[in-house]
Scaffold this motif. Structure first.
Motif, mmCIF file in Angstrom:
data_model
loop_
_atom_site.group_PDB
_atom_site.id
_atom_site.type_symbol
_atom_site.label_atom_id
_atom_site.label_comp_id
_atom_site.label_asym_id
_atom_site.label_seq_id
_atom_site.Cartn_x
_atom_site.Cartn_y
_atom_site.Cartn_z
ATOM 1 N N UNK A 72 8.959 -24.825 -30.547
ATOM 2 C CA UNK A 72 8.657 -25.519 -31.807
ATOM 3 C C UNK A 72 7.363 -24.996 -32.415
ATOM 4 N N UNK A 73 6.303 -24.957 -31.596
ATOM 5 C CA UNK A 73 5.006 -24.484 -32.106
ATOM 6 C C UNK A 73 5.114 -23.021 -32.520
ATOM 7 N N UNK A 74 5.816 -22.220 -31.714
ATOM 8 C CA UNK A 74 5.945 -20.803 -32.030
ATOM 9 C C UNK A 74 6.690 -20.550 -33.324
ATOM 10 N N UNK A 75 7.734 -21.329 -33.582
ATOM 11 C CA UNK A 75 8.534 -21.116 -34.789
ATOM 12 C C UNK A 75 7.830 -21.575 -36.062
ATOM 13 N N UNK A 76 7.070 -22.666 -35.973
ATOM 14 C CA UNK A 76 6.437 -23.193 -37.195
ATOM 15 C C UNK A 76 5.035 -22.641 -37.420
ATOM 16 N N UNK A 134 -0.400 -13.809 -24.184
ATOM 17 C CA UNK A 134 0.478 -14.690 -23.404
ATOM 18 C C UNK A 134 1.324 -13.857 -22.441
ATOM 19 N N UNK A 135 1.904 -12.776 -22.960
ATOM 20 C CA UNK A 135 2.728 -11.901 -22.114
ATOM 21 C C UNK A 135 1.879 -11.230 -21.035
ATOM 22 N N UNK A 136 0.698 -10.743 -21.413
ATOM 23 C CA UNK A 136 -0.170 -10.092 -20.431
ATOM 24 C C UNK A 136 -0.562 -11.057 -19.313
ATOM 25 N N UNK A 137 -0.984 -12.260 -19.693
ATOM 26 C CA UNK A 137 -1.413 -13.235 -18.694
ATOM 27 C C UNK A 137 -0.241 -13.658 -17.810
ATOM 28 N N UNK A 138 0.943 -13.787 -18.401
ATOM 29 C CA UNK A 138 2.120 -14.184 -17.618
ATOM 30 C C UNK A 138 2.499 -13.096 -16.620
ATOM 31 N N UNK A 139 2.399 -11.831 -17.020
ATOM 32 C CA UNK A 139 2.688 -10.742 -16.095
ATOM 33 C C UNK A 139 1.673 -10.668 -14.975
ATOM 34 N N UNK A 140 0.395 -10.821 -15.299
ATOM 35 C CA UNK A 140 -0.637 -10.797 -14.259
ATOM 36 C C UNK A 140 -0.505 -12.000 -13.337
ATOM 37 N N UNK A 190 8.912 -11.054 -34.574
ATOM 38 C CA UNK A 190 9.455 -10.059 -33.652
ATOM 39 C C UNK A 190 8.777 -10.184 -32.290
ATOM 40 N N UNK A 191 7.454 -10.288 -32.307
ATOM 41 C CA UNK A 191 6.710 -10.410 -31.045
ATOM 42 C C UNK A 191 7.019 -11.746 -30.375
ATOM 43 N N UNK A 192 7.193 -12.801 -31.169
ATOM 44 C CA UNK A 192 7.523 -14.115 -30.605
ATOM 45 C C UNK A 192 8.847 -14.067 -29.847
ATOM 46 N N UNK A 252 9.220 -14.702 -25.901
ATOM 47 C CA UNK A 252 10.118 -15.773 -25.445
ATOM 48 C C UNK A 252 11.127 -15.236 -24.435
ATOM 49 N N UNK A 253 11.663 -14.043 -24.695
ATOM 50 C CA UNK A 253 12.613 -13.431 -23.755
ATOM 51 C C UNK A 253 11.922 -13.109 -22.436
#
Length: 620
Positions: free
Chosen positions: A29-33, A54-60, A188-190, A194-195
């Protein structure tokens, strides 16, 4: 074989699982709006950058939070992804893209795939030599690797453009027009982030995620459950590196240029701080930590003190992390990871234990299950075991007896592969196992408990048992990336087996409790249940009655008899003489690493050598 004891039926309220969707729903919701609510293109770009982190921290977090591997060179994988797409879209396919900008949408997937492969290879290169390293050594090695990659990007001018870098990287446009709205780049990045989060969440809630957490909690115990710890640590590096490589591709297109100044040594510490800030070892903690910090950093740029002293921004982050570690050591988000999505029944199943039929073994039934020959174990100048030989026969509970320091636990460690014997041989069902690692010994059918209870304390009881069933669930890793229910069929069957084993050990009613919340007696029984989930042919029990009262010890004796009746042979170390004499068919007595007696309990009670070892030379 089913246990004859009756287990009370305990019903619980059905689990709706709605809580699972709170964080994903909030993120979507937050990401889309966000682009609609943010005031201007500047803040949309900030939001896009927040998604990158977010992606970097999630991978680490896969490395640091789940597996417990400190990586201070993580940005190197980010660099690999960014330069991969820059080289592809500017140096390799640049003329094609100038003539047909829409070609980006088939070049981009190629860039992503190549970035995954190259980042995965880079993760393997750094991961393999660091598999045995821990703590400071691991941090130094990964830090050095990160700096090597950054220096290569500066000096390999033919491909990277050197200090100037690579410019004119095409933006993430859909129509091929020159100007791309920031909102389009953001979305696009969102979608990509998300994926990535969906894939990581699916992997975490699978045998792979449980193996990572088990390694973090207790690597020795994880290996004794059959987990090949080196393979899974290497896999953690590859998954974390691939995540950074993928988001590096989209970061390069978002910025439209890359150069060595885009990736600094400081970035490694920032991403690590975001993981700690949000909550290492959680799924959504790094997400929240990255978003809060990137937006705070953007707001802080307008402060005059920060404009005069830009280094204050990183200093403030360091101060926040220090204060948070004192006040809330687990980070902002403390919600524990969900390590399985399979659910069992609402009532205790019939108590049962997987049994082995001796008739299925082509060997003669009169041959020993375990044959230890001339076993010697030396640690430095200390001889812990000296020429130890004995056998375990089918359907037998063999007791190991001896004063403290006699070598009993050392003997179990050698049999289970925790340590390698200095000399001698160990045969299990005719196979030599003395040189095998503990994970390989476990897969042959040897399970064990430890002198001090060693559960995976941050897991639930059910998750602990699923780790015990790891070897039956492990498989082709990419299939666990799928969120679809059919992937979980094997896991659901294993959950049913785990519940039957919990009923067998009278611990079914605490299956959803965290292991750290159990009392001492429950912990002992759950540890035995977890060992039984490996479907052992031989179970090694190291002082299971330690700390138990008389009633609990009697219950334990009945459980050991039930385990033996289910076709599992048992070796029991115990200082409680009543339990040892009652539960054992035969007892081997050790003293100073040497066997001084071997026989039935009644004979051992009267053996002069045993009495002298326990009571002294004046014993009658």
């Amino acid at each position: 074989m089913s246990n004859t004891r009756t287990t009370p039926i305990v019903t619980i309220k059905p689990e709706l699982g709605l809580h699972r969707w709170i964080w994903p729903g909030l993120f979507l919701i937050v990401g889309l709006i966000a682009p609609l609510a943010l005031p201007g293109d500047k803040w949309i770009r900030v939001a896009a950058l927040a998604l990158v982190y977010v992606a970097l921290a999630s991978g680490l977090n896969i490395l640091v939070g789940l597996t417990g591997l400190l990586d201070l060179g993580y940005i190197a994988f980010f660099i690999v992804g960014a330069y991969t797409t820059a080289i592809f879209t500017v140096n390799t396919f640049g003329p094609l893209l100038e003539a047909n900008p829409l070609a980006l949408w088939w070049i981009l997937p190629i860039s992503v795939l190549v970035a995954i492969v190259l980042a995965g290879i880079a993760g393997s290169i750094i991961g393999y030599p660091t598999l045995r390293a821990r703590g400071d050594y691991l941090a130094i090695m990964t830090l050095g690797f990160g700096e090597i990659v950054r220096i290569v990007s500066i000096n390999w001018t033919e491909f990277t453009g050197g200090a100037v870098g690579i410019r004119n990287i095409p933006p993430l446009g859909l129509t091929g027009s020159g100007v791309v709205p920031p909102a389009l780049t953001y979305y696009v990045i969102f979608v990509v982030v998300a994926i990535l989060l969906l894939l990581l969440a699916s992997l975490i809630a699978s045998p792979v995620g449980r193996a990572w957490v088990a390694i973090r909690e207790d690597e020795l115990v994880a290996a004794s459950m059959g987990i090949r710890t080196r393979r899974y640590k290497l896999l953690a590096y590859v998954v974390g590196a691939s995540t950074a490589g993928v988001i590096g591709v989209f970061f390069a297109h978002m910025n439209q240029f890359v150069n060595p100044d885009s990736f600094t040594l400081e970035d490694n510490f920032i991403v690590l701080s975001l993981v700690i800030l949000g909550g290492a070892g959680t799924l959504w903690g790094p997400v929240l930590g990255a978003v809060l910090w990137i937006f705070f950093q953007a707001v802080a740029r307008d402060f005059s003190v920060v404009q005069e002293h830009p280094e204050f921004r990183t200093g403030i982050l360091a101060l926040i992390v220090i204060v948070l570690m004192i006040l809330r050591p687990g980070g902002i988000v403390s919600k524990r990871l969900e390590l399985t999505r399979a659910r069992g029944g609402r009532a205790a199943p019939p108590a049962a234990l997987h049994s082995f039929d001796a008739s299925d073994d082509p060997r003669r039934t009169d041959e020993p299950v375990l044959a230890v020959r001339e076993l010697k174990q030396v640690f430095g100048g200390l001889t812990a075991l000296e020429s130890v030989s004995f056998e375990l026969r089918r359907g037998e509970v063999l007791g190991l007896m001896g004063p403290n320091g006699a070598g009993k636990s050392t003997l179990l460690n050698a049999v289970s592969g925790v340590t390698r014997a200095t000399a001698g041989s160990i045969e299990f069902y005719g196979e030599r196992i003395e040189q095998l690692e503990s994970s390989a010994v476990a897969t042959r059918g040897v399970a064990r408990t430890f002198q001090t209870v060693r559960l995976f304390w941050d897991m639930t009881v059910l998750e602990n048992l699923l780790v015990g069933g790891h070897t039956r669930l492990a498989g082709f890793v990419p299939k666990f990336l799928s969120p679809f229910p059919f992937v979980r069929r094997g896991e659901r069957r294993t959950v049913e087996e785990a519940e039957a084993v919990l009923a067998f050990t009278d611990t079914w009613d605490c299956r959803d409790r965290r292991a750290s919340s159990l009392d001492a007696y429950q912990q002992r029984r759950v540890e035995i249940a977890r060992a039984l989930m490996t479907r052992p042919r031989m179970l090694l029990l190291d002082e299971p009655a330690a700390g138990l009262n008389e009633s609990e010890t009697r219950d334990l004796a009945r459980l050991i008899a039930s385990i033996r009746a289910a076709g599992v042979d048992v070796i029991l170390i115990e200082h409680d003489m009543d339990l040892l004499m009652t539960a054992s068919d035969r007892i081997v007595v050790l003293d100073h690493g040497v066997i001084i007696a071997d026989g039935p309990p009644d004979e051992i009670r009267r053996n002069p050598a045993v009495l002298e070892a326990y009571l002294g030379s004046d014993a009658e």
